[in-house]
Motif scaffolding. Structure first.
Motif, PDB file in Angstrom:
ATOM      1  N   GLN A  58       0.813  -1.208   0.000  1.00 43.76           N
ATOM      2  CA  GLN A  58       0.000   0.000   0.000  1.00 43.76           C
ATOM      3  C   GLN A  58       0.849   1.261   0.000  1.00 43.76           C
ATOM      4  O   GLN A  58       0.396   2.329  -0.406  1.00 43.76           O
ATOM      5  CB  GLN A  58      -0.931   0.001   1.213  1.00 43.76           C
ATOM      6  N   GLY A  59       2.086   1.133   0.430  1.00 44.33           N
ATOM      7  CA  GLY A  59       2.970   2.292   0.435  1.00 44.33           C
ATOM      8  C   GLY A  59       3.677   2.531  -0.882  1.00 44.33           C
ATOM      9  O   GLY A  59       4.454   3.488  -1.013  1.00 44.33           O
ATOM     10  N   LYS A  60       3.466   1.679  -1.850  1.00 42.26           N
ATOM     11  CA  LYS A  60       4.116   1.815  -3.147  1.00 42.26           C
ATOM     12  C   LYS A  60       3.205   2.587  -4.099  1.00 42.26           C
ATOM     13  O   LYS A  60       1.972   2.444  -4.040  1.00 42.26           O
ATOM     14  CB  LYS A  60       4.421   0.436  -3.746  1.00 42.26           C
ATOM     15  N   PRO A  61       3.787   3.359  -4.994  1.00 39.06           N
ATOM     16  CA  PRO A  61       2.949   4.127  -5.933  1.00 39.06           C
ATOM     17  C   PRO A  61       2.356   3.205  -6.991  1.00 39.06           C
ATOM     18  O   PRO A  61       2.951   2.203  -7.377  1.00 39.06           O
ATOM     19  CB  PRO A  61       3.942   5.106  -6.561  1.00 39.06           C
ATOM     20  N   PHE A  62       1.149   3.561  -7.430  1.00 44.08           N
ATOM     21  CA  PHE A  62       0.546   2.829  -8.537  1.00 44.08           C
ATOM     22  C   PHE A  62       1.423   2.970  -9.776  1.00 44.08           C
ATOM     23  O   PHE A  62       2.097   3.980  -9.987  1.00 44.08           O
ATOM     24  CB  PHE A  62      -0.872   3.340  -8.825  1.00 44.08           C
ATOM     25  N   GLY A  63       1.386   1.957 -10.626  1.00 39.93           N
ATOM     26  CA  GLY A  63       2.205   1.958 -11.862  1.00 39.93           C
ATOM     27  C   GLY A  63       3.465   1.141 -11.733  1.00 39.93           C
ATOM     28  O   GLY A  63       4.100   0.817 -12.743  1.00 39.93           O
ATOM     29  N   GLY A  64       3.855   0.818 -10.510  1.00 42.57           N
ATOM     30  CA  GLY A  64       5.020  -0.033 -10.326  1.00 42.57           C
ATOM     31  C   GLY A  64       4.747  -1.450 -10.813  1.00 42.57           C
ATOM     32  O   GLY A  64       3.592  -1.892 -10.879  1.00 42.57           O
ATOM     33  N   LYS A  65       5.815  -2.140 -11.132  1.00 40.44           N
ATOM     34  CA  LYS A  65       5.662  -3.502 -11.666  1.00 40.44           C
ATOM     35  C   LYS A  65       6.314  -4.490 -10.717  1.00 40.44           C
ATOM     36  O   LYS A  65       7.452  -4.294 -10.268  1.00 40.44           O
ATOM     37  CB  LYS A  65       6.281  -3.607 -13.060  1.00 40.44           C
ATOM     38  N   TYR A  66       5.560  -5.562 -10.439  1.00 41.64           N
ATOM     39  CA  TYR A  66       6.015  -6.553  -9.462  1.00 41.64           C
ATOM     40  C   TYR A  66       5.698  -7.954  -9.984  1.00 41.64           C
ATOM     41  O   TYR A  66       4.709  -8.173 -10.696  1.00 41.64           O
ATOM     42  CB  TYR A  66       5.332  -6.334  -8.109  1.00 41.64           C
TER      43      TYR A  66
END
Length: 824
Positions: free
Chosen positions: A675-683
């Motif tokens: 939840q602390g990561k920005p949207f758009g990141g890839k995992y």
């Protein structure tokens, strides 16, 4: 008159003209006039004034006047008016070779006289059309061809050269300029250079070594030779000759009629002899260009047939060699005779053998000789063993053994395909092709019938092998020749140490061992024709008794499984099982303990043995709010699809808020770090699965539900329903038993998810707190609900799931410790 000599090259060295006044009569009269009267050739030897190379030159033409001596081999002319005009017959000994009489005195007076000078030698015609029947060259000569050799009689000097009077071997007079041909050294004329090859075709012929034929050599000396042609000449006598040589040395002249033209190898001659190639250095040529070779190794130590022979111009003899292939004589190539060894017949040379031969067929003839005289039949000695002292490798492709009995009596020759050869007294190998299971540990397997030990039967005991054959030994015992499934020979075993099976599975062997199934999707077989009965996945954590087993020829051990009630489940490969003991007594103790200490209604406890499925529980079927244990379904399902290669755990997916808006999403916020990561990141799924286990990540569970479970599609719901045993469409409520069933599937499926559940931020509390062993667990907290469900990795792993309402972490830890103390 003056005499003239002609050099071989046609150079006139001296000439003078003297009119003949009076003719004299000799025993051999020769007359010649300017108008071409009779000229007779006298057979005398050549004088030193004529340039000839041999004593066989045709006779010179001569006549004498009163002022000249009768010189041997000279050529002279005299007018003889009485003979010319009277028409009387020439004296005895005179040869008429072309009389030409004038028809009248007027005609005689009209023709100019020719002043002749004696000459000698030979002349080879180049231009027949430049020759005439008269010295005035008015009547073209007939019957003369280019290359014909004529004898020079006289010469006359003319304004445009020299006019020659020539004679054929029949005495015909011919006239022509010296430009009509070339002067020759001897009666062979001017040879024409020629290249080629020939063989002698006339055994009566001789090879001339001089032009007169006085020095000759019999052609039979060269019947087995191919001679090289170096030149061709048309002799004065009318015969065409070839100049021939052998090995670079000129032999002489052979009449063309005695020769057959050929190539350098000569002509094919029948030979019909059997042979061996001497060694690997022997060359087999495909043709006489000597460029293309065969592989010699394939023909070594084999009898070959030289059907023909060629006597090559290079001085070597070449054999046309055949082999017997598929019953037919097949040409192999050409082999130099010096590189072979001849043998007496098609059977080849006698070769030592010394082995024992057992007759295995009744359909063979035993021969008394290689002329195929019958001595006996194999039927009369079927099964008997003889000593094969020697053998013959016949041209026909077969090997024939020379057999003797035990009294050293010769039995005869038999084709080796009618026997089985052995090196000892064990007799013949007999085909068996049966599967046998070694039943005794106390026998020796022999590597030979010299009784050299190969191994002990104890190393093969209980295993199944293929007895390809057997030997019925003279000592009365039968010996199996055993092979394993890799076709590796194990040795000879006395049949008393093994038992014949009905198939590759071998014989049934008693066991009684207890096992559990440890592999998924392995087949339980109905029979050894591989008819499937069930799948191992249907019987996880179930204890079986293997009442018996089979050690199959394929190398695997197959257990015959029964449950505690005696129900048979099929045959399964032992590699899919593990030896186990029943946990029934332990779980009974656990149940007693739970009943005594934890029977409160706000606690749900479920304990299951992963060895045999034995259970103990308090309120195990009671539903509780799932809290974060509701993440177990999506963790199970994602790992399952990864295991099945339907998902790539390393593939990157985009973190988007869509994961939070789908049905069954956990609320935004709460536990976890995604939840602390920005949207758009890839995992990757692997990363998110780790975070979901480690931090109980709410957003992580949503990520897995969106990408791993395809937004909790119906396939996913159906799979969870199958596992928990009821219709499942959301994770809000769950029982301790249902979570235990999910963990059971995760345990048997395996995967990284179990590693991630074993390394969380919650490992110091609840289930693992007081346990000294690995625990893969999933906690859950919501309002007053506190849960922990996990796998405890003792020697016999078990699952424990504790779900509480308005209780504490410490209560969960104490329950875990109490269960462990019994199950450890």
């Amino acid at each position: 008159m003056k005499k003239v000599g002609l050099l071989t090259l046609g150079l006139l060295v001296s000439m003078s003209f003297s009119p003949v006044v009076q003719a004299e009569t000799f025993s051999s009269t020769t007359t010649s006039t300017s108008s071409g009267q009779r000229i007779n050739v006298e057979n005398e030897e050549s004088s030193s004034d004529t340039l000839t190379n041999d004593s066989s030159n045709p006779p010179a033409v001569s006549s004498t006047n009163s002022s000249s001596d009768n010189e041997t081999g000279s050529i002279s002319t005299t007018q003889d008016s009485s003979t010319a005009n009277s028409g009387e017959t020439p004296p005895s000994g005179t040869q008429d070779i072309g009389e030409k009489k004038p028809t009248s005195d007027t005609e005689t007076q009209d023709l100019p006289e020719v002043d002749w000078i004696e000459a000698a030698g030979y002349f080879t015609v180049n231009d027949p059309e430049a020759l005439f029947n008269d010295p005035q060259t008015t009547q073209p000569a007939t019957g003369i061809t280019a290359g014909q050799t004529l004898q020079i009689l006289r010469s006359s000097e003319a304004a445009d050269g020299h006019l020659l009077e020539l004679a054929t071997n029949t005495g015909q007079l011919i006239y022509g300029k010296d430009t009509a041909g070339t002067f020759a050294a001897d009666a062979f004329g001017t040879p024409t250079l020629l290249s080629g090859y020939l063989v002698i075709s006339d055994t009566q012929a001789v090879i001339w070594q001089d032009a007169g034929g006085s020095k000759v050599r019999p052609a039979t000396d060269f019947l087995k030779s191919t001679l090289t042609i170096t030149a061709q000449a048309r002799h004065f006598n009318g015969t065409t000759f070839y100049q021939v040589s052998s090995s670079g040395k000129v032999i002489g002249w052979l009449p063309q009629s005695a020769a057959t033209l050929t190539d350098a190898q000569g002509t094919y001659r029948s030979h019909g002899r059997y042979l061996y190639l001497k060694n690997s250095q022997t060359v087999i040529w495909k043709d006489f260009t000597f460029k293309n070779k065969h592989n010699t190794a394939a023909f070594l130590n084999r009898v070959l047939l030289a059907k023909g022979i060629y006597y090559h111009a290079n001085g070597k003899n070449y054999l046309s060699v055949y082999e017997k292939r598929n019953g037919k004589d097949t040409w192999v190539g050409y082999v130099e005779e010096a590189t072979v060894t001849y043998t007496a017949g098609p059977q080849g040379n006698y070769q030592n053998n010394g082995r024992y031969a057992t007759i295995k067929s009744a359909n063979y003839t035993i021969w008394g000789s290689f002329n195929w005289t019958k001595k006996n039949t194999s039927k009369s000695v079927m099964g008997q063993t003889f000593r094969a002292k020697g053998q013959y490798k016949h041209f026909n492709g077969s090997t024939y053994l020379s057999l003797y009995d035990n009294k050293n009596n010769w039995v005869g020759y038999i084709n080796a395909t009618g026997v089985t050869l052995t090196s000892g007294a064990q007799g013949s190998w007999q085909q068996l092709n049966k599967y046998v299971t070694v039943t005794s540990k106390n026998y020796t397997l022999w590597s030979s019938f010299s009784w050299n030990a190969k191994q002990k039967s104890s190393t093969l005991a209980t295993k199944t092998y293929l007895a390809k054959g057997q030997y019925r030994h003279f000592n009365g015992s039968i010996y199996y020749s055993l092979y394993d499934n890799k076709n590796k020979w194990q040795g000879y075993l006395n049949v008393s140490g093994a038992k014949v099976a009905n198939g590759q599975q071998g014989i049934w062997q008693k066991s009684g061992q207890q096992v559990i199934l440890t592999k998924q999707n392995w087949s339980l077989w109905q029979n050894f024709s591989w008819k499937k009965k069930a799948s191992s996945s249907s019987y996880r954590s179930k204890l079986f008794t293997a009442q018996g087993y089979y050690r199959h020829f394929n190398g695997s051990k197959y257990l015959s499984l029964y449950d505690e009630k005696g129900k048979w489940y099929g045959y399964i490969n032992a590699d899919a099982t593990k030896t186990a003991t029943s946990t029934k007594s332990k779980l009974s103790k656990v149940q007693t303990m739970l009943n005594k200490k934890y029977k409160a209604g706000n606690v749900g406890i479920y304990v299951m043995s992963l060895t045999d499925g034995q259970t103990a529980q308090i309120n195990g079927n009671q539903s509780f709010m799932a809290a974060s244990t509701g993440k177990l379904p999506v963790l199970y399902y994602t790992q399952k699809l990864i295991n099945e290669k339907k998902l790539d755990s390393k593939k990157l997916y985009t973190y988007t808020d869509k994961i939070n808006t789908m049905s069954l999403s956990y609320m935004r916020g709460g536990a976890g770090i995604l939840q602390g990561k920005p949207f758009g990141g890839k995992y990757s799924l692997d990363t998110i699965m780790n975070w979901t286990c480690k931090y109980s990540d709410n957003q992580g569970a949503n990520f897995l539900g969106y990408y791993g479970a395809n937004q909790y599609d119906q396939k996913m719901k159906n799979e969870i329903s199958r596992v928990v045993g009821r219709k499942w469409d959301r994770f809000r409520y769950v029982s301790a038993k249902e979570n235990a069933l999910l963990l059971k599937e995760m345990y048997h499926n395996g995967g990284k998810v179990l590693d991630y559940l074993s390394n969380t931020t919650y490992d110091s509390q609840r289930l693992p707190k007081y346990l000294p062993v690995r625990v893969a667990h999933k906690i859950g907290d919501l309002y007053g609900y506190a849960h922990d469900c996990g796998i405890v990795y003792t020697k016999q792993p078990y699952i424990i799931c504790v779900m509480t309402n308005n209780s504490s972490y410490e209560t969960i830890s104490k329950i875990s410790k109490d269960v462990y103390d019994i199950m450890k």
